[in-house]
Motif scaffolding. Structure first.
Motif, PDB file in Angstrom:
ATOM      1  N   GLY A  27      -1.166  10.832  -5.679  1.00  0.00           N
ATOM      2  CA  GLY A  27      -0.323   9.641  -5.617  1.00  0.00           C
ATOM      3  C   GLY A  27       0.867   9.825  -4.699  1.00  0.00           C
ATOM      4  N   LEU A  31       1.642   7.440  -1.047  1.00  0.00           N
ATOM      5  CA  LEU A  31       2.802   6.606  -0.699  1.00  0.00           C
ATOM      6  C   LEU A  31       2.852   6.285   0.787  1.00  0.00           C
ATOM      7  N   THR A 155      -2.688   4.199  -4.666  1.00  0.00           N
ATOM      8  CA  THR A 155      -1.276   4.123  -4.264  1.00  0.00           C
ATOM      9  C   THR A 155      -1.144   3.451  -2.901  1.00  0.00           C
ATOM     10  N   THR A 159       1.060   0.156  -2.371  1.00  0.00           N
ATOM     11  CA  THR A 159       2.199   0.101  -1.434  1.00  0.00           C
ATOM     12  C   THR A 159       2.024  -1.025  -0.423  1.00  0.00           C
ATOM     13  N   ILE A 175       7.584   4.285  -6.215  1.00  0.00           N
ATOM     14  CA  ILE A 175       6.530   4.654  -7.172  1.00  0.00           C
ATOM     15  C   ILE A 175       6.435   6.181  -7.265  1.00  0.00           C
TER      16      ILE A 175
END
Length: 411
Positions: A27, A31, A155, A159, A175
Protein backbone atom coordinates in the motif's frame (compact mmCIF):
# COMPACT_ATOMS: atom_id res chain seq x y z
CA UNK A 1 6.45 -22.60 23.76
CA UNK A 2 4.95 -25.05 21.19
CA UNK A 3 7.44 -27.17 19.19
CA UNK A 4 8.79 -25.58 15.99
CA UNK A 5 7.28 -27.17 12.88
CA UNK A 6 7.42 -26.30 9.19
CA UNK A 7 4.25 -25.87 7.15
CA UNK A 8 1.52 -23.40 6.27
CA UNK A 9 -1.16 -25.00 8.48
CA UNK A 10 1.23 -25.35 11.42
CA UNK A 11 2.19 -21.64 11.26
CA UNK A 12 -1.03 -20.09 9.94
CA UNK A 13 -1.26 -17.31 12.54
CA UNK A 14 2.25 -15.94 12.02
CA UNK A 15 1.87 -16.41 8.26
CA UNK A 16 -1.40 -14.42 8.29
CA UNK A 17 0.14 -11.58 10.30
CA UNK A 18 2.98 -11.40 7.76
CA UNK A 19 0.43 -11.28 4.90
CA UNK A 20 -1.19 -8.24 6.53
CA UNK A 21 2.25 -6.63 7.01
CA UNK A 22 2.91 -7.03 3.30
CA UNK A 23 -0.46 -5.48 2.44
CA UNK A 24 0.84 -2.39 4.26
CA UNK A 25 4.21 -2.60 2.47
CA UNK A 26 2.47 -2.72 -0.91
CA UNK A 27 0.00 0.00 0.00
CA UNK A 28 2.82 2.43 0.81
CA UNK A 29 4.38 2.11 -2.66
CA UNK A 30 0.91 2.12 -4.27
CA UNK A 31 0.52 5.75 -3.13
CA UNK A 32 2.79 6.78 -6.01
CA UNK A 33 1.49 4.78 -8.96
CA UNK A 34 -1.08 7.24 -10.28
CA UNK A 35 -0.25 10.70 -8.99
CA UNK A 36 3.51 11.23 -8.62
CA UNK A 37 4.45 11.50 -12.34
CA UNK A 38 1.63 14.08 -12.66
CA UNK A 39 2.81 15.91 -9.49
CA UNK A 40 6.15 16.32 -11.30
CA UNK A 41 4.60 17.83 -14.45
CA UNK A 42 1.56 19.70 -13.05
CA UNK A 43 2.76 20.96 -9.64
CA UNK A 44 6.53 21.30 -10.05
CA UNK A 45 6.49 22.12 -13.80
CA UNK A 46 9.00 19.48 -14.93
CA UNK A 47 9.27 19.32 -18.73
CA UNK A 48 11.81 16.50 -19.19
CA UNK A 49 10.47 12.96 -18.96
CA UNK A 50 13.82 11.83 -17.52
CA UNK A 51 13.49 14.42 -14.72
CA UNK A 52 9.95 13.21 -13.97
CA UNK A 53 11.10 9.58 -13.84
CA UNK A 54 14.03 10.43 -11.52
CA UNK A 55 11.88 9.50 -8.49
CA UNK A 56 11.53 5.93 -9.85
CA UNK A 57 15.28 5.73 -10.50
CA UNK A 58 15.96 6.81 -6.88
CA UNK A 59 13.43 4.26 -5.60
CA UNK A 60 14.76 1.40 -7.76
CA UNK A 61 18.46 1.92 -6.97
CA UNK A 62 17.81 2.23 -3.23
CA UNK A 63 15.46 -0.75 -3.08
CA UNK A 64 17.84 -2.91 -5.13
CA UNK A 65 20.84 -2.10 -2.92
CA UNK A 66 18.74 -2.68 0.22
CA UNK A 67 17.55 -6.07 -1.07
CA UNK A 68 21.16 -7.11 -1.53
CA UNK A 69 22.20 -5.79 1.89
CA UNK A 70 19.15 -7.42 3.54
CA UNK A 71 20.42 -10.90 2.73
CA UNK A 72 23.80 -10.13 4.30
CA UNK A 73 22.23 -8.32 7.26
CA UNK A 74 20.33 -11.48 8.23
CA UNK A 75 23.69 -12.87 9.37
CA UNK A 76 23.95 -10.06 11.97
CA UNK A 77 20.34 -9.18 12.81
CA UNK A 78 17.13 -11.16 13.14
CA UNK A 79 14.56 -10.95 10.37
CA UNK A 80 12.16 -9.28 12.81
CA UNK A 81 14.68 -6.55 13.71
CA UNK A 82 15.17 -5.75 10.01
CA UNK A 83 11.40 -5.70 9.42
CA UNK A 84 10.88 -3.18 12.25
CA UNK A 85 13.80 -1.07 10.96
CA UNK A 86 12.18 -0.96 7.51
CA UNK A 87 8.97 0.46 8.95
CA UNK A 88 10.75 3.07 11.07
CA UNK A 89 12.60 4.30 7.96
CA UNK A 90 9.35 4.45 5.95
CA UNK A 91 7.41 6.53 8.49
CA UNK A 92 8.15 10.01 6.97
CA UNK A 93 7.27 8.98 3.38
CA UNK A 94 3.53 9.90 3.24
CA UNK A 95 4.19 13.30 4.82
CA UNK A 96 7.04 14.11 2.40
CA UNK A 97 4.91 13.16 -0.61
CA UNK A 98 1.96 15.20 0.67
CA UNK A 99 3.76 18.42 1.61
CA UNK A 100 7.31 18.31 0.17
CA UNK A 101 8.07 21.87 -1.06
CA UNK A 102 10.22 20.86 -4.03
CA UNK A 103 10.68 17.93 -6.42
CA UNK A 104 13.82 16.89 -4.54
CA UNK A 105 11.67 16.17 -1.48
CA UNK A 106 9.75 13.69 -3.63
CA UNK A 107 13.02 12.09 -4.78
CA UNK A 108 14.27 11.95 -1.16
CA UNK A 109 10.98 10.34 -0.07
CA UNK A 110 11.64 7.67 -2.68
CA UNK A 111 15.08 6.94 -1.24
CA UNK A 112 13.39 6.29 2.12
CA UNK A 113 10.63 4.31 0.38
CA UNK A 114 13.26 2.15 -1.35
CA UNK A 115 14.91 1.39 2.01
CA UNK A 116 11.50 0.60 3.53
CA UNK A 117 10.48 -1.70 0.68
CA UNK A 118 13.87 -3.42 0.49
CA UNK A 119 13.93 -4.29 4.19
CA UNK A 120 10.24 -4.88 4.90
CA UNK A 121 9.30 -6.77 1.71
CA UNK A 122 12.52 -8.85 1.80
CA UNK A 123 11.83 -9.91 5.37
CA UNK A 124 8.18 -10.83 4.76
CA UNK A 125 9.28 -13.03 1.82
CA UNK A 126 12.09 -14.67 3.78
CA UNK A 127 9.98 -15.21 6.91
CA UNK A 128 7.13 -16.85 4.97
CA UNK A 129 9.55 -19.15 3.13
CA UNK A 130 11.12 -20.00 6.50
CA UNK A 131 7.72 -20.91 8.00
CA UNK A 132 6.33 -23.18 5.28
CA UNK A 133 9.34 -25.31 4.27
CA UNK A 134 10.22 -26.44 0.72
CA UNK A 135 7.01 -28.24 -0.30
CA UNK A 136 4.78 -25.12 -0.23
CA UNK A 137 7.32 -22.52 -1.28
CA UNK A 138 5.52 -21.50 -4.49
CA UNK A 139 2.22 -21.00 -2.67
CA UNK A 140 3.92 -19.07 0.15
CA UNK A 141 5.62 -16.65 -2.25
CA UNK A 142 2.41 -16.37 -4.28
CA UNK A 143 0.41 -15.38 -1.20
CA UNK A 144 3.09 -12.91 -0.08
CA UNK A 145 3.38 -11.19 -3.46
CA UNK A 146 -0.41 -11.32 -3.97
CA UNK A 147 -0.98 -9.43 -0.72
CA UNK A 148 1.61 -6.79 -1.56
CA UNK A 149 0.71 -6.15 -5.20
CA UNK A 150 -3.06 -6.24 -4.71
CA UNK A 151 -2.51 -3.51 -2.12
CA UNK A 152 -0.37 -1.58 -4.65
CA UNK A 153 -3.22 -1.75 -7.17
CA UNK A 154 -6.09 -0.92 -4.82
CA UNK A 155 -4.14 2.05 -3.45
CA UNK A 156 -3.29 3.27 -6.99
CA UNK A 157 -7.00 3.07 -7.86
CA UNK A 158 -8.00 4.90 -4.68
CA UNK A 159 -5.43 7.69 -5.12
CA UNK A 160 -6.73 8.28 -8.67
CA UNK A 161 -10.26 8.88 -7.33
CA UNK A 162 -9.04 10.99 -4.39
CA UNK A 163 -6.91 13.11 -6.75
CA UNK A 164 -9.95 13.68 -8.98
CA UNK A 165 -12.04 14.81 -5.99
CA UNK A 166 -9.46 16.67 -3.86
CA UNK A 167 -6.43 17.38 -6.07
CA UNK A 168 -3.04 15.70 -6.49
CA UNK A 169 -1.92 16.59 -2.94
CA UNK A 170 -2.22 16.08 0.05
CA UNK A 171 -5.33 13.87 0.39
CA UNK A 172 -4.20 10.89 -1.79
CA UNK A 173 -0.85 10.56 -0.01
CA UNK A 174 -2.24 10.61 3.53
CA UNK A 175 -3.70 7.10 3.19
CA UNK A 176 -0.06 6.10 3.72
CA UNK A 177 -0.23 7.10 7.41
CA UNK A 178 -2.59 4.15 8.02
CA UNK A 179 -0.19 1.76 6.26
CA UNK A 180 2.83 3.00 8.23
CA UNK A 181 1.09 2.77 11.63
CA UNK A 182 -0.40 -0.69 10.99
CA UNK A 183 2.79 -2.10 9.46
CA UNK A 184 4.95 -0.95 12.36
CA UNK A 185 2.58 -2.29 15.05
CA UNK A 186 2.32 -5.72 13.37
CA UNK A 187 6.08 -5.88 12.72
CA UNK A 188 6.58 -5.49 16.47
CA UNK A 189 4.01 -8.27 17.07
CA UNK A 190 5.23 -11.10 14.79
CA UNK A 191 7.73 -13.73 16.00
CA UNK A 192 11.14 -14.20 14.45
CA UNK A 193 11.70 -17.30 12.27
CA UNK A 194 15.31 -18.23 13.15
CA UNK A 195 14.18 -21.53 14.72
CA UNK A 196 12.38 -22.52 11.50
CA UNK A 197 15.52 -21.91 9.43
CA UNK A 198 17.53 -24.05 11.86
CA UNK A 199 14.96 -26.86 11.58
CA UNK A 200 14.99 -26.80 7.77
CA UNK A 201 18.79 -26.85 7.76
CA UNK A 202 18.73 -29.89 10.06
CA UNK A 203 16.24 -31.68 7.79
CA UNK A 204 17.83 -30.67 4.47
CA UNK A 205 18.63 -33.78 2.40
CA UNK A 206 21.84 -32.34 0.92
CA UNK A 207 24.49 -31.18 3.38
CA UNK A 208 26.39 -28.09 2.37
CA UNK A 209 29.46 -29.21 0.32
CA UNK A 210 32.72 -28.95 2.24
CA UNK A 211 34.41 -25.65 1.65
CA UNK A 212 31.46 -24.07 -0.24
CA UNK A 213 31.59 -20.33 0.26
CA UNK A 214 28.22 -19.02 1.49
CA UNK A 215 29.31 -15.36 1.79
CA UNK A 216 27.60 -12.51 -0.05
CA UNK A 217 30.28 -12.04 -2.72
CA UNK A 218 30.35 -15.74 -3.67
CA UNK A 219 26.56 -15.99 -3.64
CA UNK A 220 26.24 -12.82 -5.71
CA UNK A 221 28.51 -14.29 -8.39
CA UNK A 222 26.70 -17.65 -8.27
CA UNK A 223 23.22 -16.07 -8.54
CA UNK A 224 24.10 -13.39 -11.08
CA UNK A 225 26.06 -15.45 -13.59
CA UNK A 226 27.82 -18.69 -12.62
CA UNK A 227 24.74 -20.91 -12.25
CA UNK A 228 22.63 -20.92 -15.42
CA UNK A 229 19.20 -21.23 -13.78
CA UNK A 230 19.91 -18.50 -11.25
CA UNK A 231 21.28 -16.30 -14.06
CA UNK A 232 18.12 -16.94 -16.08
CA UNK A 233 15.92 -15.99 -13.15
CA UNK A 234 17.93 -12.84 -12.39
CA UNK A 235 17.69 -11.48 -15.95
CA UNK A 236 13.97 -12.28 -16.18
CA UNK A 237 13.34 -10.53 -12.87
CA UNK A 238 15.26 -7.46 -14.06
CA UNK A 239 13.25 -7.16 -17.29
CA UNK A 240 9.97 -7.85 -15.48
CA UNK A 241 10.49 -4.89 -13.17
CA UNK A 242 11.93 -2.82 -16.00
CA UNK A 243 8.41 -3.12 -17.45
CA UNK A 244 6.89 -2.01 -14.19
CA UNK A 245 9.26 0.96 -13.84
CA UNK A 246 8.62 1.96 -17.44
CA UNK A 247 4.81 1.77 -17.21
CA UNK A 248 4.87 3.52 -13.83
CA UNK A 249 6.36 6.59 -15.49
CA UNK A 250 5.09 6.31 -19.08
CA UNK A 251 1.46 5.20 -18.81
CA UNK A 252 0.07 8.15 -16.76
CA UNK A 253 1.71 10.59 -19.21
CA UNK A 254 0.81 8.60 -22.36
CA UNK A 255 -2.85 8.11 -21.50
CA UNK A 256 -3.38 11.70 -20.26
CA UNK A 257 -1.86 12.84 -23.60
CA UNK A 258 -4.59 10.79 -25.30
CA UNK A 259 -7.32 12.49 -23.29
CA UNK A 260 -7.94 10.27 -20.26
CA UNK A 261 -8.64 11.83 -16.85
CA UNK A 262 -7.09 10.97 -13.49
CA UNK A 263 -9.77 8.45 -12.50
CA UNK A 264 -9.30 6.52 -15.77
CA UNK A 265 -5.51 6.57 -15.40
CA UNK A 266 -5.97 5.37 -11.81
CA UNK A 267 -8.10 2.48 -13.10
CA UNK A 268 -5.39 1.44 -15.59
CA UNK A 269 -2.58 1.85 -13.04
CA UNK A 270 -4.62 -0.01 -10.41
CA UNK A 271 -5.79 -2.91 -12.59
CA UNK A 272 -2.23 -4.01 -13.52
CA UNK A 273 -0.96 -4.63 -9.94
CA UNK A 274 -4.36 -5.92 -8.71
CA UNK A 275 -4.32 -8.70 -11.34
CA UNK A 276 -0.59 -9.20 -10.75
CA UNK A 277 -1.40 -9.53 -7.04
CA UNK A 278 -4.51 -11.73 -7.01
CA UNK A 279 -3.21 -13.83 -9.91
CA UNK A 280 -0.19 -14.95 -7.89
CA UNK A 281 -2.30 -17.11 -5.56
CA UNK A 282 -3.23 -19.62 -8.32
CA UNK A 283 0.06 -19.19 -10.21
CA UNK A 284 2.13 -19.74 -7.04
CA UNK A 285 0.19 -22.94 -6.43
CA UNK A 286 0.56 -23.92 -10.11
CA UNK A 287 4.34 -23.38 -9.89
CA UNK A 288 4.43 -26.12 -7.20
CA UNK A 289 2.45 -28.45 -9.51
CA UNK A 290 3.74 -28.00 -13.07
CA UNK A 291 7.14 -26.45 -12.38
CA UNK A 292 8.58 -22.95 -12.50
CA UNK A 293 9.90 -22.68 -16.07
CA UNK A 294 6.66 -22.76 -18.14
CA UNK A 295 5.13 -19.97 -16.07
CA UNK A 296 8.28 -17.84 -16.33
CA UNK A 297 8.71 -18.20 -20.12
CA UNK A 298 5.07 -17.79 -21.13
CA UNK A 299 4.51 -15.05 -18.55
CA UNK A 300 7.22 -12.89 -20.15
CA UNK A 301 5.67 -13.42 -23.61
CA UNK A 302 2.20 -12.45 -22.31
CA UNK A 303 3.71 -9.22 -20.91
CA UNK A 304 5.30 -8.44 -24.28
CA UNK A 305 1.83 -8.85 -25.81
CA UNK A 306 0.48 -6.33 -23.30
CA UNK A 307 2.76 -3.61 -24.67
CA UNK A 308 1.70 -4.43 -28.23
CA UNK A 309 -1.98 -4.07 -27.20
CA UNK A 310 -1.30 -0.65 -25.60
CA UNK A 311 0.00 0.75 -28.89
CA UNK A 312 -2.26 -1.10 -31.32
CA UNK A 313 -5.44 0.28 -29.72
CA UNK A 314 -4.30 3.79 -28.73
CA UNK A 315 -7.05 5.45 -30.78
CA UNK A 316 -9.38 4.05 -28.08
CA UNK A 317 -7.13 4.89 -25.10
CA UNK A 318 -9.29 3.51 -22.27
CA UNK A 319 -9.68 0.14 -24.03
CA UNK A 320 -5.95 0.12 -24.86
CA UNK A 321 -5.02 0.87 -21.26
CA UNK A 322 -7.35 -1.72 -19.76
CA UNK A 323 -6.39 -4.59 -22.12
CA UNK A 324 -2.71 -3.75 -21.75
CA UNK A 325 -3.04 -3.67 -17.94
CA UNK A 326 -4.82 -7.05 -17.99
CA UNK A 327 -2.08 -8.70 -20.10
CA UNK A 328 0.74 -7.09 -18.10
CA UNK A 329 -0.91 -8.03 -14.81
CA UNK A 330 -1.58 -11.66 -15.73
CA UNK A 331 1.86 -12.10 -17.33
CA UNK A 332 3.58 -10.70 -14.24
CA UNK A 333 1.44 -12.91 -11.98
CA UNK A 334 2.69 -15.96 -13.89
CA UNK A 335 6.33 -14.90 -13.58
CA UNK A 336 6.68 -13.43 -10.09
CA UNK A 337 6.18 -16.30 -7.61
CA UNK A 338 7.72 -18.81 -10.04
CA UNK A 339 10.95 -16.78 -10.19
CA UNK A 340 11.29 -16.46 -6.40
CA UNK A 341 10.47 -20.16 -5.97
CA UNK A 342 12.99 -21.11 -8.69
CA UNK A 343 15.77 -19.15 -6.95
CA UNK A 344 14.81 -20.77 -3.62
CA UNK A 345 14.89 -24.23 -5.27
CA UNK A 346 18.42 -23.76 -6.60
CA UNK A 347 19.83 -22.18 -3.42
CA UNK A 348 20.94 -24.19 -0.37
CA UNK A 349 19.22 -22.96 2.85
CA UNK A 350 22.63 -21.89 4.16
CA UNK A 351 22.95 -19.24 1.43
CA UNK A 352 19.33 -18.83 0.32
CA UNK A 353 18.79 -15.42 2.00
CA UNK A 354 21.80 -14.04 0.10
CA UNK A 355 20.64 -15.67 -3.16
CA UNK A 356 17.17 -14.15 -2.78
CA UNK A 357 18.77 -10.82 -1.91
CA UNK A 358 20.88 -11.00 -5.08
CA UNK A 359 17.92 -11.97 -7.27
CA UNK A 360 15.82 -9.16 -5.79
CA UNK A 361 18.75 -6.76 -6.31
CA UNK A 362 18.72 -7.48 -10.05
CA UNK A 363 14.93 -7.55 -10.17
CA UNK A 364 14.58 -4.11 -8.58
CA UNK A 365 17.46 -2.59 -10.54
CA UNK A 366 14.84 -3.09 -13.25
CA UNK A 367 12.79 -0.22 -11.79
CA UNK A 368 15.71 2.17 -12.22
CA UNK A 369 16.69 0.70 -15.61
CA UNK A 370 13.10 0.96 -16.84
CA UNK A 371 12.70 4.56 -15.70
CA UNK A 372 16.11 5.56 -17.10
CA UNK A 373 15.44 3.84 -20.44
CA UNK A 374 11.93 5.32 -20.57
CA UNK A 375 13.20 8.83 -19.82
CA UNK A 376 15.97 8.71 -22.44
CA UNK A 377 13.81 7.10 -25.16
CA UNK A 378 10.76 9.28 -24.43
CA UNK A 379 12.79 12.50 -24.54
CA UNK A 380 14.49 11.41 -27.79
CA UNK A 381 11.78 9.49 -29.69
CA UNK A 382 8.48 9.88 -27.80
CA UNK A 383 6.43 7.76 -25.43
CA UNK A 384 5.18 5.34 -28.12
CA UNK A 385 8.73 4.32 -29.11
CA UNK A 386 9.44 3.55 -25.47
CA UNK A 387 6.55 1.09 -25.37
CA UNK A 388 7.83 -0.69 -28.53
CA UNK A 389 11.29 -1.07 -26.94
CA UNK A 390 9.72 -2.61 -23.83
CA UNK A 391 7.82 -5.21 -25.92
CA UNK A 392 10.99 -6.31 -27.74
CA UNK A 393 13.10 -6.52 -24.55
CA UNK A 394 10.44 -8.53 -22.72
CA UNK A 395 10.03 -11.10 -25.48
CA UNK A 396 13.84 -11.51 -25.68
CA UNK A 397 14.03 -12.04 -21.92
CA UNK A 398 11.41 -14.81 -22.11
CA UNK A 399 13.46 -16.60 -24.75
CA UNK A 400 16.62 -16.30 -22.61
CA UNK A 401 14.73 -17.76 -19.64
CA UNK A 402 13.67 -20.70 -21.82
CA UNK A 403 17.33 -21.33 -22.70
CA UNK A 404 18.88 -20.96 -19.23
CA UNK A 405 16.40 -22.04 -16.54
CA UNK A 406 16.09 -25.72 -15.56
CA UNK A 407 13.67 -27.34 -13.12
CA UNK A 408 15.00 -28.48 -9.76
CA UNK A 409 13.05 -31.49 -8.45
CA UNK A 410 13.85 -31.50 -4.74
CA UNK A 411 10.31 -31.52 -3.39
Amino acid sequence: MPPVRLGLRENWLQFTLLVVVNICVGGLVGLERTTVPLIGTDIFGLTSDLAVFSFIIAFGLTKAATNLAAGALTARFTRKQLLVAGWLIGTPVPFMLAWGPSWWWIVAANVLLGLNQGLAWSMTVNMKIDLVGPARRGLATGLNEAAGYTAVGVTALLTGYLATAYGLRPAPELIGVVFVATGLILALTVRDTAAHVALELAQHPKPLPDGENIGLAATFARTSWRERSLRGASQAGLVNNLNDGLTWGVFPLLFTDYGLGLAAVGLIKGLYPILWGIGQIPTGHLADRIGRKPLIVYGMLVQAGGFVLALALLERPLLAGILSAVALGLGTAMVYPALIASVSDHAHPAWRANALGTYRFWRDIGYAAGALLAGLLADAFGLEATVIAAAVLTAASGLLAARWITEHHSH
